[in-house]
Write an enzyme that holds these catalytic residues in place. Structure first.
Site, PDB file in Angstrom:
ATOM      1  N   PRO A  78     -40.758-158.374   2.775  1.00 27.58           N
ATOM      2  CA  PRO A  78     -40.235-159.442   1.918  1.00 27.58           C
ATOM      3  C   PRO A  78     -40.301-160.796   2.613  1.00 27.58           C
ATOM      4  O   PRO A  78     -40.447-160.875   3.845  1.00 27.58           O
ATOM      5  CB  PRO A  78     -38.782-159.004   1.673  1.00 27.58           C
ATOM      6  CG  PRO A  78     -38.732-157.560   2.037  1.00 27.58           C
ATOM      7  CD  PRO A  78     -39.757-157.355   3.097  1.00 27.58           C
ATOM      8  N   PRO A  79     -40.189-161.881   1.860  1.00 24.30           N
ATOM      9  CA  PRO A  79     -40.201-163.211   2.485  1.00 24.30           C
ATOM     10  C   PRO A  79     -39.014-163.394   3.427  1.00 24.30           C
ATOM     11  O   PRO A  79     -37.897-162.941   3.150  1.00 24.30           O
ATOM     12  CB  PRO A  79     -40.110-164.170   1.284  1.00 24.30           C
ATOM     13  CG  PRO A  79     -40.581-163.370   0.114  1.00 24.30           C
ATOM     14  CD  PRO A  79     -40.181-161.957   0.386  1.00 24.30           C
TER      15      PRO A  79
ATOM     16  N   THR B 185     -38.600-162.239   6.535  1.00 20.90           N
ATOM     17  CA  THR B 185     -38.252-161.153   7.456  1.00 20.90           C
ATOM     18  C   THR B 185     -38.865-161.328   8.842  1.00 20.90           C
ATOM     19  O   THR B 185     -38.602-160.508   9.722  1.00 20.90           O
ATOM     20  CB  THR B 185     -38.693-159.806   6.872  1.00 20.90           C
ATOM     21  OG1 THR B 185     -40.079-159.881   6.499  1.00 20.90           O
ATOM     22  CG2 THR B 185     -37.865-159.448   5.653  1.00 20.90           C
ATOM     23  N   GLY B 186     -39.683-162.343   9.050  1.00 24.38           N
ATOM     24  CA  GLY B 186     -40.187-162.633  10.391  1.00 24.38           C
ATOM     25  C   GLY B 186     -41.613-162.198  10.646  1.00 24.38           C
ATOM     26  O   GLY B 186     -41.962-161.935  11.797  1.00 24.38           O
TER      27      GLY B 186
ATOM     28  N   THR C 188     -44.481-164.002  10.254  1.00 26.95           N
ATOM     29  CA  THR C 188     -45.181-165.055  10.997  1.00 26.95           C
ATOM     30  C   THR C 188     -44.607-165.205  12.400  1.00 26.95           C
ATOM     31  O   THR C 188     -45.350-165.429  13.362  1.00 26.95           O
ATOM     32  CB  THR C 188     -45.083-166.385  10.231  1.00 26.95           C
ATOM     33  OG1 THR C 188     -45.598-166.202   8.904  1.00 26.95           O
ATOM     34  CG2 THR C 188     -45.885-167.467  10.928  1.00 26.95           C
TER      35      THR C 188
ATOM     36  N   GLU D 254     -11.871-163.779 -13.389  1.00 23.29           N
ATOM     37  CA  GLU D 254     -12.097-163.296 -12.026  1.00 23.29           C
ATOM     38  C   GLU D 254     -11.040-162.280 -11.615  1.00 23.29           C
ATOM     39  O   GLU D 254     -11.325-161.357 -10.832  1.00 23.29           O
ATOM     40  CB  GLU D 254     -12.108-164.471 -11.048  1.00 23.29           C
ATOM     41  CG  GLU D 254     -13.161-165.536 -11.347  1.00 23.29           C
ATOM     42  CD  GLU D 254     -14.565-164.960 -11.388  1.00 23.29           C
ATOM     43  OE1 GLU D 254     -14.831-163.951 -10.687  1.00 23.29           O
ATOM     44  OE2 GLU D 254     -15.413-165.507 -12.121  1.00 23.29           O
TER      45      GLU D 254
ATOM     46  N   HIS E 156     -12.242-158.886 -12.739  1.00 20.74           N
ATOM     47  CA  HIS E 156     -13.227-158.322 -11.816  1.00 20.74           C
ATOM     48  C   HIS E 156     -12.545-157.719 -10.585  1.00 20.74           C
ATOM     49  O   HIS E 156     -12.815-156.573 -10.196  1.00 20.74           O
ATOM     50  CB  HIS E 156     -14.207-159.416 -11.359  1.00 20.74           C
ATOM     51  CG  HIS E 156     -15.232-159.778 -12.384  1.00 20.74           C
ATOM     52  ND1 HIS E 156     -15.977-158.848 -13.068  1.00 20.74           N
ATOM     53  CD2 HIS E 156     -15.657-160.993 -12.835  1.00 20.74           C
ATOM     54  CE1 HIS E 156     -16.813-159.467 -13.890  1.00 20.74           C
ATOM     55  NE2 HIS E 156     -16.629-160.771 -13.772  1.00 20.74           N
TER      56      HIS E 156
END
Length: 649
Positions: free
Chosen positions: A229-230, A232-233, A235, A451, A454
């Site tokens: 995924p974008p 994640t390291g 490069t 809220e 929830h």
């Protein structure tokens, strides 16, 4: 002498050689330089010598008369310039090498001519044309400026550099020099991807000591594809390879191959591999390879055919008839599903390294690396922060540390306390607080009951994640936020968790309806999440009693060819009915829980109106609904003995 120097001295081929520069059209470039010099000289002669004559000595008329009387004039002639119609006298004195020139003054010319006739000095008339005519002079000036514009604009637009338009087919790969620029990135700077580091570390070890592998007959993979995924390291991992390996490292993006001209991409691929062969052993890193490696199609537009041509060139260079020994290709992508199958077969990208989202241990290591660059307070707990960031990438964690530093600096703090870290995390995940949004009292009350519904149902149900925080301060596009974060890594979810989570989603609307006997648009996101959860249970996970162990996955939106629907219209209607049943059951369950605990709901809503934000543990204490937390259980659990562990095994 160091060990690296010894290796280099024994094998000169291991020396890192610079990228060979493109030779370029030297002859053409030299011709343009000569042309510009000549044109400049001619234009300058136009201004300094308008009539084309050599340098002369100017004489006044009285000086000329004195020279005539002293018999020192060897010759003299009257020159008429055709371009301007003016006249002047030109001649040479005895013993002089340069000519002289006498300007003729209107009204005195006849007297001067009679003066020469009286002394029997001949003065013939000579017509003179300029070196270049007016038209040619203007054309030459225009040509010089046109050539300058060509050099400045045309070459710059079509590739620039030493070769101008002839360098368009040259590769734009950058050679990463570890001795220049910023500090070197190594594997110590990469955390949270231990398995991926092991896979790529093998490549670095092969480049340093190839005999260790070749003596056993092993062949190193020619290509490694980093998938994940974008953020994640991927490069960063490639940069770490460059820091660890003592070989040239070429870096290029997939989009750098393409250009507006057909054939440029394939030419750049060939030039890139040619540079790699000349600098072997080396590493070539292609970032975002999906932009150039997409699946090929039959026909298509010109742009698609050009992209296919570029991909074909890459396929041939990676595993064709030529030899690429010592050239290792590393590519990164987050879209492996759209890559061409020929690119992924053995012999090209032999190995796929998955760079997944970090685990709990990995997140803590990543936070420590980024936190080393800032000053943390004594109460900062990175392990707790890591437990509250499940499912987020290393880029998200780096952003949290940076936002925390910005918040602390904005508040003139000397260090970053843990509260600032929590606030920075909430800002990154859910957006900034909007306290000045200008909502009415009724809207605040409705949000508080929403809220509170929830939070109450989340504490009442046993299979939900721990409650982290409840707030009625608007964040991002939400009027309020109920945050629940798993405090440990979750690899899969159960059916009970899905049912409880859908019930929590429905509890918000049930809570606000308990106050106003009406409903609002505030539950739009809750409805979307509950519906998506129910459809995933039916179609993807086989958690429906009606359909059982079946899958109804929608066709891939990125498929090259159209596929028929995976089920009939009758099945689609049955799926819709099953999804509706699951959502309706969750809503009825939420309403029952809220009605049975109306006093707790009202207490929590009033407390939220007073304090606006409550921590999850404060809510548990307020409502008398304590829950076991993983860190509390770990601290109270007695240490296991070796015999107990042996019995478990």
């Amino acid at each position: 002498m160091s060990e690296e120097q010894n290796d280099t001295s024994r094998d000169p081929s291991k020396k890192t050689r610079p990228i060979p520069t493109a030779p370029g059209p030297q002859g053409l470039r030299g011709g343009w330089i000569i042309l510009l010099v000549l044109a400049t000289v001619l234009v300058a002669s136009r201004f300094f010598y308008p009539n084309g004559e050599r340098a002369v000595k100017e004489l006044a008329q009285n000086e000329f008369r004195a020279a005539v009387l002293s018999n020192t004039v060897e010759r003299v002639e009257r020159v008429r310039v055709l371009e301007s119609g003016s006249t002047y006298l030109r001649g040479r004195l005895a013993g002089e090498k340069a000519d002289f020139r006498v300007a003729l003054v209107p009204g005195e010319n006849d007297q001067l001519m009679n003066f020469l006739l009286e002394r029997d000095i001949k003065c013939p008339v000579k017509e003179e044309e300029p070196l270049l005519g007016p038209f040619m002079q203007q054309l030459l000036i225009f040509g010089v400026f046109a050539a300058l514009l060509w050099v400045f604009f045309y070459r710059k637009m079509l590739g620039g550099g030493a070769g101008g338009m002839f360098s368009m087919g040259k590769s734009r790969a950058k050679l990463l020099d570890e001795n220049k620029g910023k500090a070197k990135v190594t594997f110590k700077n990469v955390a949270g991807v231990d398995e991926a580091k092991e896979d790529v570390a093998e490549i670095v070890e092969f480049l340093k000591d190839p005999k260790k592998f070749t003596k056993l007959g092993a062949r190193i993979p020619r290509g490694i594809l980093l998938v994940g995924p974008p953020g994640t390291g991927k490069t960063l991992l490639a940069k770490a390879i460059a820091g660890e390996a003592k070989v040239p490292f070429f870096s290029i993006s997939g989009s750098d191959f393409e250009e507006m001209f057909v054939g440029v991409g394939a030419s750049r691929v060939r030039d890139l591999f040619e540079q790699g062969k000349k600098n072997a052993p080396c590493i070539i890193f292609i970032d975002e390879i999906d932009s150039v490696g997409q699946k090929r199609t039959s026909g298509g537009m010109t742009a698609q055919r050009c992209a296919d041509q570029t991909l074909n060139a890459m396929l041939v260079e990676m595993d064709g008839f030529g030899s690429n020994d010592g050239v290792i290709i590393i590519a990164a992508t987050n879209r492996p599903d759209i890559l061409d199958p020929a690119l992924l077969r053995p012999g090209r990208f032999d190995r796929q390294v998955h760079v997944d989202l970090p685990t709990l241990k990995g997140r803590e290591e990543i936070l420590k690396i980024h936190a080393a660059k800032v000053k943390l307070g004594p109460d900062a707990d990175l392990s707790r922060l890591a437990r509250g960031t499940s499912g987020h990438s290393g880029a998200d964690l780096a952003n949290i540390i940076n936002e925390a530093a910005l918040l602390a600096a904005r508040r003139n703090l000397d260090a970053i306390p843990h509260a600032i870290l929590e606030e920075a995390r909430d800002k990154v995940f859910w957006g900034s607080e909007r306290k000045s949004a200008g909502y009415t009292k009724k809207e605040y009350e409705t949000t508080a009951w929403h809220e509170a519904g929830h939070a109450l149902v989340q504490l009442l149900l046993p299979n939900t994640d721990p409650l982290h925080k409840v707030s009625i301060i608007p964040r991002g596009r939400a009027l309020g936020v109920t945050m629940s974060l798993p405090e440990k890594d979750v690899l899969n979810r159960t059916k009970a968790w899905f049912l409880d989570y859908m019930t929590v989603c429905c509890a918000g609307r049930v809570g606000e309806a308990a106050l106003t006997n009406d409903i609002s648009t505030g539950a739009a996101q809750d409805i979307f999440q509950a519906t998506a959860m129910a459809r995933a249970m039916v179609c993807r996970f086989g958690m429906s009693d009606t359909f059982g162990f079946q899958s109804f996955i929608e066709p891939n939106a990125f498929a090259v060819e159209e596929a028929p629907p995976p089920y009939s219209q009758k099945t689609a209607e049955a799926i819709d009915a099953e999804v509706k049943r699951l959502v309706d059951d969750a809503y009825a369950r939420a309403k029952q829980l809220v009605d049975d605990n109306r006093d707790k709901l009202e207490l929590l809503a009033k407390t939220l109106l007073e304090k606006e934000t409550l921590d999850g543990r404060d809510v548990e204490t307020l409502l008398g609904l304590p829950r076991e937390h993983p860190e509390d259980a770990a601290s109270e659990k007695p240490a296991e003995t070796a015999d107990a562990k042996k019995n478990e095994g």
